[in-house]
Design a protein around this motif. Structure first.
Motif, PDB file in Angstrom:
ATOM      1  N   TYR A 146     -17.825 156.525  51.878  1.00  0.00           N
ATOM      2  CA  TYR A 146     -16.767 155.776  52.556  1.00  0.00           C
ATOM      3  C   TYR A 146     -15.395 156.281  52.103  1.00  0.00           C
ATOM      4  O   TYR A 146     -15.058 156.225  50.920  1.00  0.00           O
ATOM      5  CB  TYR A 146     -16.897 154.283  52.266  1.00  0.00           C
ATOM      6  N   SER A 147     -14.633 156.762  53.074  1.00  0.00           N
ATOM      7  CA  SER A 147     -13.273 157.219  52.804  1.00  0.00           C
ATOM      8  C   SER A 147     -12.228 156.248  53.341  1.00  0.00           C
ATOM      9  O   SER A 147     -11.056 156.301  52.937  1.00  0.00           O
ATOM     10  CB  SER A 147     -13.043 158.603  53.415  1.00  0.00           C
ATOM     11  N   PHE A 148     -12.635 155.367  54.251  1.00  0.00           N
ATOM     12  CA  PHE A 148     -11.700 154.443  54.896  1.00  0.00           C
ATOM     13  C   PHE A 148     -12.119 152.979  54.726  1.00  0.00           C
ATOM     14  O   PHE A 148     -11.264 152.115  54.579  1.00  0.00           O
ATOM     15  CB  PHE A 148     -11.578 154.782  56.390  1.00  0.00           C
ATOM     16  N   ASP A 149     -13.414 152.718  54.759  1.00  0.00           N
ATOM     17  CA  ASP A 149     -13.905 151.352  54.606  1.00  0.00           C
ATOM     18  C   ASP A 149     -13.915 150.987  53.124  1.00  0.00           C
ATOM     19  O   ASP A 149     -14.964 150.806  52.497  1.00  0.00           O
ATOM     20  CB  ASP A 149     -15.313 151.235  55.200  1.00  0.00           C
ATOM     21  N   ASN A 156      -9.948 141.281  52.291  1.00  0.00           N
ATOM     22  CA  ASN A 156      -9.078 140.119  52.506  1.00  0.00           C
ATOM     23  C   ASN A 156      -8.478 140.038  53.903  1.00  0.00           C
ATOM     24  O   ASN A 156      -7.966 138.981  54.279  1.00  0.00           O
ATOM     25  CB  ASN A 156      -7.924 140.136  51.486  1.00  0.00           C
ATOM     26  N   ALA A 157      -8.523 141.131  54.666  1.00  0.00           N
ATOM     27  CA  ALA A 157      -7.851 141.128  55.968  1.00  0.00           C
ATOM     28  C   ALA A 157      -8.639 141.836  57.055  1.00  0.00           C
ATOM     29  O   ALA A 157      -8.163 141.905  58.192  1.00  0.00           O
ATOM     30  CB  ALA A 157      -6.465 141.763  55.840  1.00  0.00           C
ATOM     31  N   GLY A 158      -9.791 142.378  56.744  1.00  0.00           N
ATOM     32  CA  GLY A 158     -10.603 143.014  57.770  1.00  0.00           C
ATOM     33  C   GLY A 158     -10.078 144.370  58.199  1.00  0.00           C
ATOM     34  O   GLY A 158      -9.190 144.959  57.566  1.00  0.00           O
ATOM     35  N   VAL A 159     -10.617 144.844  59.301  1.00  0.00           N
ATOM     36  CA  VAL A 159     -10.287 146.183  59.790  1.00  0.00           C
ATOM     37  C   VAL A 159      -8.834 146.276  60.225  1.00  0.00           C
ATOM     38  O   VAL A 159      -8.132 147.244  59.915  1.00  0.00           O
ATOM     39  CB  VAL A 159     -11.235 146.562  60.950  1.00  0.00           C
ATOM     40  N   ALA A 160      -8.364 145.269  60.958  1.00  0.00           N
ATOM     41  CA  ALA A 160      -6.980 145.306  61.454  1.00  0.00           C
ATOM     42  C   ALA A 160      -5.982 145.305  60.306  1.00  0.00           C
ATOM     43  O   ALA A 160      -4.984 146.047  60.326  1.00  0.00           O
ATOM     44  CB  ALA A 160      -6.725 144.121  62.379  1.00  0.00           C
ATOM     45  N   GLY A 161      -6.236 144.476  59.287  1.00  0.00           N
ATOM     46  CA  GLY A 161      -5.325 144.434  58.142  1.00  0.00           C
ATOM     47  C   GLY A 161      -5.302 145.743  57.390  1.00  0.00           C
ATOM     48  O   GLY A 161      -4.243 146.193  56.934  1.00  0.00           O
ATOM     49  N   ALA A 162      -6.476 146.377  57.250  1.00  0.00           N
ATOM     50  CA  ALA A 162      -6.538 147.672  56.569  1.00  0.00           C
ATOM     51  C   ALA A 162      -5.758 148.724  57.340  1.00  0.00           C
ATOM     52  O   ALA A 162      -5.039 149.545  56.752  1.00  0.00           O
ATOM     53  CB  ALA A 162      -7.990 148.103  56.402  1.00  0.00           C
ATOM     54  N   LEU A 164      -3.205 148.157  59.345  1.00  0.00           N
ATOM     55  CA  LEU A 164      -1.776 147.858  59.207  1.00  0.00           C
ATOM     56  C   LEU A 164      -1.245 148.341  57.872  1.00  0.00           C
ATOM     57  O   LEU A 164      -0.164 148.948  57.801  1.00  0.00           O
ATOM     58  CB  LEU A 164      -1.557 146.346  59.350  1.00  0.00           C
ATOM     59  N   LEU A 165      -1.992 148.090  56.801  1.00  0.00           N
ATOM     60  CA  LEU A 165      -1.548 148.530  55.479  1.00  0.00           C
ATOM     61  C   LEU A 165      -1.503 150.050  55.404  1.00  0.00           C
ATOM     62  O   LEU A 165      -0.556 150.619  54.838  1.00  0.00           O
ATOM     63  CB  LEU A 165      -2.479 147.979  54.408  1.00  0.00           C
ATOM     64  N   ALA A 166      -2.504 150.716  55.974  1.00  0.00           N
ATOM     65  CA  ALA A 166      -2.520 152.178  55.965  1.00  0.00           C
ATOM     66  C   ALA A 166      -1.309 152.740  56.703  1.00  0.00           C
ATOM     67  O   ALA A 166      -0.661 153.684  56.241  1.00  0.00           O
ATOM     68  CB  ALA A 166      -3.811 152.698  56.593  1.00  0.00           C
ATOM     69  N   GLY A 167      -0.976 152.147  57.856  1.00  0.00           N
ATOM     70  CA  GLY A 167       0.198 152.600  58.599  1.00  0.00           C
ATOM     71  C   GLY A 167       1.481 152.362  57.844  1.00  0.00           C
ATOM     72  O   GLY A 167       2.391 153.207  57.839  1.00  0.00           O
ATOM     73  N   ALA A 168       1.586 151.197  57.164  1.00  0.00           N
ATOM     74  CA  ALA A 168       2.793 150.891  56.394  1.00  0.00           C
ATOM     75  C   ALA A 168       2.955 151.848  55.224  1.00  0.00           C
ATOM     76  O   ALA A 168       4.068 152.338  54.947  1.00  0.00           O
ATOM     77  CB  ALA A 168       2.735 149.443  55.893  1.00  0.00           C
ATOM     78  N   LEU A 169       1.859 152.138  54.522  1.00  0.00           N
ATOM     79  CA  LEU A 169       1.928 153.084  53.406  1.00  0.00           C
ATOM     80  C   LEU A 169       2.307 154.479  53.894  1.00  0.00           C
ATOM     81  O   LEU A 169       3.067 155.194  53.233  1.00  0.00           O
ATOM     82  CB  LEU A 169       0.585 153.129  52.684  1.00  0.00           C
ATOM     83  N   CYS A 170       1.788 154.859  55.052  1.00  0.00           N
ATOM     84  CA  CYS A 170       2.123 156.171  55.614  1.00  0.00           C
ATOM     85  C   CYS A 170       3.610 156.249  55.954  1.00  0.00           C
ATOM     86  O   CYS A 170       4.276 157.240  55.650  1.00  0.00           O
ATOM     87  CB  CYS A 170       1.269 156.413  56.862  1.00  0.00           C
ATOM     88  N   LEU A 171       4.145 155.193  56.570  1.00  0.00           N
ATOM     89  CA  LEU A 171       5.566 155.173  56.912  1.00  0.00           C
ATOM     90  C   LEU A 171       6.432 155.233  55.658  1.00  0.00           C
ATOM     91  O   LEU A 171       7.453 155.934  55.625  1.00  0.00           O
ATOM     92  CB  LEU A 171       5.881 153.919  57.725  1.00  0.00           C
ATOM     93  N   ALA A 172       6.024 154.497  54.624  1.00  0.00           N
ATOM     94  CA  ALA A 172       6.784 154.527  53.368  1.00  0.00           C
ATOM     95  C   ALA A 172       6.790 155.931  52.774  1.00  0.00           C
ATOM     96  O   ALA A 172       7.836 156.427  52.322  1.00  0.00           O
ATOM     97  CB  ALA A 172       6.185 153.533  52.377  1.00  0.00           C
ATOM     98  N   ALA A 173       5.628 156.589  52.775  1.00  0.00           N
ATOM     99  CA  ALA A 173       5.551 157.949  52.231  1.00  0.00           C
ATOM    100  C   ALA A 173       6.427 158.909  53.032  1.00  0.00           C
ATOM    101  O   ALA A 173       7.102 159.776  52.452  1.00  0.00           O
ATOM    102  CB  ALA A 173       4.104 158.429  52.239  1.00  0.00           C
ATOM    103  N   MET A 174       6.448 158.763  54.348  1.00  0.00           N
ATOM    104  CA  MET A 174       7.257 159.652  55.181  1.00  0.00           C
ATOM    105  C   MET A 174       8.743 159.436  54.949  1.00  0.00           C
ATOM    106  O   MET A 174       9.525 160.394  54.874  1.00  0.00           O
ATOM    107  CB  MET A 174       6.905 159.449  56.654  1.00  0.00           C
TER     108      MET A 174
END
Length: 257
Positions: A146-149, A156-162, A164-174
């Motif tokens: 598992y690389s994503f799950d 705590n937030a399911g697939v959608a929450g994961a 959203l967090l992944a997108g937010a972390l990506c935006l912060a890194a960019m």
């Protein structure tokens, strides 16, 4: 006394009126995709390439174990985040001079870059969620790899929450990658290294103070209490702060090629 304009005059038709500078934001947005491979092609290759390598390693470990070694979790997903951070820095370095040559304001350039990075990050978050569903449907591609799950992102937030967090972390890194590229144009190389070393020293002081006062359990409790949604909100607040900092730095950056 009222004044009525003749509808045939340029003033009444809007001819000669000054356009808002924000009207050029879509063009500044498209400027970040002038070379599609930078923001789309290369990150996609990294995304699927790192994923394939992780799955291959999972099958190899399963073969060596000659049985069921249990689920394995990898950090392959972060490869795309680092690649996009580098691409954001590269894009800022190469598109900033062209933006100034095209008479874009610095405010429009930063806003266009932010929206472009947000679109790319949203795409990464969507792919992250789809990858989670694929891993669940195939039991980690029949290797329990598992690389994503990842439990800390989904429990705590399911697939959608994961996603959203992944997108937010990506935006912060960019945006952080964008910041360092612009800062390099604002200050000398020596000053840049002084700033980097100063931040490292500050981080070391924070770690030492936290350790000395035995605050790590409290930090752990706070992190454990966060869901993917709440943590994403904190990350997005950081993004807004870095974006404002980027604008402050770029106001005096020199657009050299």
């Amino acid at each position: 006394m009222s004044i009525t304009l003749d509808p045939t005059t340029p003033e009444a038709q809007g001819v000669g009126t000054r356009r808002s500078s924000f009207a050029r934001v879509p063009a500044a947005f498209r400027l970040q995709f002038t070379v599609p491979s930078a923001m789309i092609g290369v990150p996609l290759v990294v995304f699927f390439g790192a994923w394939a390598v992780a799955v291959g390693i999972g099958h190899w470990v399963r073969y060596l174990a000659d049985g069921d070694p249990g689920p394995g979790y990898t950090g392959a997903a972060q490869a795309t985040v680092w690649a996009l951070a580098f691409m954001a820095a590269y894009s800022a370095s190469h598109t900033f001079p062209f933006a100034m040559a095209l008479s874009y304001s610095r405010r429009v350039f930063v806003l266009g870059a932010f929206l472009a990075f947000a679109a790319v990050s949203a795409g990464f978050g969507a792919l992250f969620s789809i990858a989670i569903l694929l891993e669940r449907a195939t039991n980690g591609f029949w290797a329990e790899s598992y690389s994503f799950d990842l439990p800390f992102m989904t429990q705590n937030a399911g697939v959608a929450g994961a996603g959203l967090l992944a997108g937010a972390l990506c935006l912060a890194a960019m945006m952080v990658g964008f910041f360092w590229s612009i800062l390099y144009r604002r200050v000398s190389l020596l000053a840049l290294w002084v700033i980097i070393l100063g931040l490292v020293a500050l981080l070391a002081v924070v770690v030492m103070v936290t350790t000395q006062n035995e605050w790590w359990p409290h930090v752990g409790d706070w992190l454990a209490a966060q869901s993917s949604y709440s943590f994403a909100r904190w990350v997005l607040l950081l993004v807004l702060g870095v974006t404002a900092l980027n604008y402050g730095v770029i106001r005096r950056a020199v657009p050299t090629v």
